[in-house]
Design an enzyme around this catalytic site. Structure first.
Site, mmCIF file in Angstrom:
data_model
loop_
_atom_site.group_PDB
_atom_site.id
_atom_site.type_symbol
_atom_site.label_atom_id
_atom_site.label_comp_id
_atom_site.label_asym_id
_atom_site.label_seq_id
_atom_site.Cartn_x
_atom_site.Cartn_y
_atom_site.Cartn_z
ATOM 1 C CG ASP A 54 33.627 50.716 53.460
ATOM 2 O OD1 ASP A 54 33.190 51.845 53.770
ATOM 3 O OD2 ASP A 54 33.974 50.431 52.309
ATOM 4 C CE LYS A 111 37.218 42.651 45.572
ATOM 5 N NZ LYS A 111 37.097 42.924 47.031
ATOM 6 C CB ALA A 164 31.672 47.653 40.006
ATOM 7 C CB SER A 165 35.809 48.464 36.264
ATOM 8 O OG SER A 165 37.201 48.363 36.016
ATOM 9 C CB ALA A 166 37.433 49.337 41.895
ATOM 10 C CB SER A 167 42.197 51.133 41.698
ATOM 11 O OG SER A 167 41.884 50.822 43.040
ATOM 12 C CB ILE A 168 42.375 46.441 43.648
ATOM 13 C CG1 ILE A 168 43.467 47.325 44.246
ATOM 14 C CG2 ILE A 168 42.626 44.985 43.991
ATOM 15 C CD1 ILE A 168 43.620 47.189 45.740
ATOM 16 C CB ALA A 169 39.005 43.614 42.043
ATOM 17 C CB VAL A 174 32.479 43.034 40.492
ATOM 18 C CG1 VAL A 174 31.394 42.073 40.970
ATOM 19 C CG2 VAL A 174 33.427 43.377 41.638
#
Length: 520
Positions: free
Chosen positions: A348, A210, A189-194, A196
């Site tokens: 969450d 991460k 996965a690739s999100a705004s901050i990190a 994985v």
């Protein structure tokens, strides 16, 4: 008055570029946003005399200047120019979406303030995506249309090149060959901050890594300081907004989001939760990932890879256990007990973060977002849980009164009847059935089988009822109730015939019984 925080915060965000340093002029706030404020805020604002900027003292002006200078220093000298350019591009593209002048084959979108702001936030990148998620998780602070729209705020970005990821890992933990037998170059996965990645340690354990994206810490610090400056300037120019504690809210957002940048803090959260499971004798039935400290820093988090299925994938769960009802009760009791016994709670627990592992245990993952409950709220939540278990709606109303803030007398009986109506509406909602699949992080093998907006909508109804009765609730209450609504959906999927108010296995019921015995 509390919903005016959105108006002020939006104005602050609109000024959250280098312009916040060079010009105190802010856009007028008496626009359509004002229509989103609550009825109580409207009546309050007309009954109180507004304070003028001319009443500001020289000491207050010096304090503002000091804060601006400090925030500018914290942001760094190179932050403003690059963010100004990015902001210009983001604003231009967002305006173009709604412009009557379009390229051939394209049609202008009908203007919607929540949609436009959500698009702008996504284009502004990491800070604003996280800020959008803050709005989505704070229905006690922001109007319904913004909370629902920001549920769509996408935290998914193009992956960064493996060479960059590799350099970060090696800078933080040393040569990869020293610690890892293998790292998959394609991210889970690739999100705004990190980002994985799946990996295997030299000792043979399967892990996930991460990795914080480069320069993201400087970017967030710059943006959050700009937002704080804008809120301080807005409060200075519009003293009446001080009643909303705008700059305090901005400061809280800043502290909360910067904490997410420290992966060592997230590692501490995971380890504290694992210690809690040990102390409660739950390790045979519940787990959280083991953290590998030697390969963990502020920017790299290495943890055990938990393989399992989502708590909403009833079909797959039945291949693991013939008693799915016990699994969801275990998960709910674990979370409830953590709220009562830990200084923070997992904030969450959506279906991607709550797993049924292949060995039948419940797995909690992703401890980046946690909530903290003050003593006042904690005591009120305990009273609320007891009353809920007993079906005492007037008691629930009193508990909410003890938790919130109000400037007026509240009709407790009417409030209780309103809560009863909301609870009855919740009981009628059934989860939707959707297809099962593999999620982006590779650990959850089921899609959510109920609409995320449905959970948020129920939470908004609860907030509406409290506000209609003259009550304002703290943000942590919204976080707590949203997690409870997730569990409500899981119960409907895995234990549709379970009566939580009479089943002796429920922790909340046991607390209620003990309280009844004391009263008797």
């Amino acid at each position: 008055m509390v919903k005016y925080k959105l108006i002020a915060l939006l104005a602050a965000v609109a000024s959250a570029t280098s312009a916040a340093f060079v010009s105190p002029a802010l856009p007028p706030i008496h626009s359509n946003f004002a229509l989103s404020s609550t009825r109580s805020s409207t009546s309050t604002s007309t009954s109180r005399a507004k304070k003028s900027v001319r009443e500001r003292t020289s000491e207050e002006a010096v304090s503002l200047i000091r804060d601006v200078v400090q925030a500018a220093f914290d942001a760094g000298p190179r932050a403003a120019p690059s963010r100004t350019l990015q902001a210009y591009i983001a604003i231009s593209r967002t305006l173009q979406d709604f412009s009557p002048i379009q390229r051939p084959g394209r049609q202008a979108e009908e203007f919607s303030a929540p949609v436009a702001l959500r698009k702008l936030f996504e284009r502004l990148g990491a800070t604003y995506i996280k800020l959008g998620q803050f709005v989505a998780s704070s229905p006690s602070l922001f109007p319904k249309e913004y909370v629902l729209e920001f549920q769509k705020c996408l935290d998914s970005t193009e992956p960064i090149d493996w060479k960059i990821v590799k350099s970060i890992i090696e800078k933080e933990t040393g040569p990869i060959n020293n610690n890892f037998a293998f790292i998959d170059e394609t991210p889970l996965a690739s999100a705004s901050i990190a980002q994985v990645h799946a990996a295997k340690l030299k000792t043979g354990e399967e892990v996930v890594i991460k990795v914080q994206k480069p320069q993201i810490d400087n970017l967030l610090k710059a943006d959050l300081n700009f937002i704080y400056i804008a809120s301080r300037v807005l409060e200075f120019l519009q003293p009446d907004f001080e009643r909303t504690s705008l700059s305090a809210v901005a400061g809280d957002v800043k502290s909360s989001m910067l904490e997410e940048l420290d992966f060592e803090k997230e590692a501490e959260n995971i380890e504290e939760f694992r210690e809690f499971l040990r102390d409660q004798g739950l390790r045979d039935s519940v787990t959280a990932p083991r953290v590998y400290r030697d390969q963990t820093t502020k920017k790299v988090l290495t943890m055990e890879r938990l393989r399992g299925v989502s708590m909403v994938d009833a079909e797959s769960i039945r291949t693991i256990t013939n008693d799915p009802e016990s699994l969801i009760i275990t998960a709910l009791n674990t979370w409830t007990t953590s709220v009562m016994n830990m200084p923070w709670f997992h904030a969450d627990v959506h279906s991607g973060n709550l797993l049924v592992l292949d060995d039948g245990r419940v797995g909690f993952i992703d401890f980046g977002m946690v909530g903290r409950v003050g003593e006042k709220t904690f005591n009120a939540v305990s009273e609320l849980s007891t009353s809920m278990a007993l079906g005492d709606y007037e008691g629930m109303a009193k508990a909410l009164l003890n938790m919130g803030a109000t400037d007026e007398d509240v009709d407790v009986q009417k409030f209780g009847r309103d809560i009863e109506q909301v609870m009855n509406d919740m009981a009628k909602v059934s989860p939707d059935t959707m297809s099962v699949g593999v999620s982006g992080d590779g650990t959850v093998q089921a899609a959510i089988s109920f609409d995320e907006n449905e959970v948020t909508d129920m939470l908004l109804k609860i907030v509406d009822v409290t506000e209609d009765n003259g009550l304002k609730l703290p943000r942590e209450f919204g976080l707590l109730v949203k997690q409870s609504l997730y569990f409500d959906r899981y119960l409907k999927i895995l234990a549709p015939d379970l009566n939580t108010s009479t089943d002796a296995r429920m922790v909340a019921l046991q607390a209620a019984d003990s309280k009844v015995e004391v009263i008797v």
